[in-house]
Design a protein around this motif. Structure first.
Motif: not given
Length: 108
Positions: A98-106
């Motif tokens: 299982p993993q967390i995928v970060v698509d966007e940072v602002f």
């Protein structure tokens, strides 16, 4: 691994290249806030913070919400710095990895 065969925290985290580049380009104090948000995400029992007031234990200035209220298991937004910044992420609840995928940072 939990009793139901599902892996538990700490979760793996992956960053989209654009999200990582954005994070790396921000001032150091903002990167530290992003790192604190990351630490909260990877150690959360449920990275989607489902239920009532489940994000109440987050540090001041951090909250988590579904990006679309009609899709509570979809993309989520993790606000930090009292809403001045956010991470948009998905949680992929695979049994083996299982993993967390970060698509966007602002941050503004």
């Amino acid at each position: 691994m939990t009793s139901n065969g599902f892996m538990g925290p700490p979760w793996q985290m992956d960053w989209a290249l654009k999200a990582q580049a954005t994070r790396d380009s921000l001032p150091e104090q903002v990167r530290k806030m992003i790192d604190a948000a990351r630490a909260e995400l990877v150690t959360a029992k449920d990275p989607y913070f489902r239920g009532v007031e489940t994000d109440a234990d987050l540090p001041a200035g951090m909250t988590v919400r579904p990006l679309r209220s009609t899709d509570p298991k979809g993309r989520h937004i993790f606000f930090f710095d009292h809403g001045h910044g956010w991470l948009i992420y998905d949680f992929v609840p695979r049994v083996d990895d299982p993993q967390i995928v970060v698509d966007e940072v602002f941050w503004q």
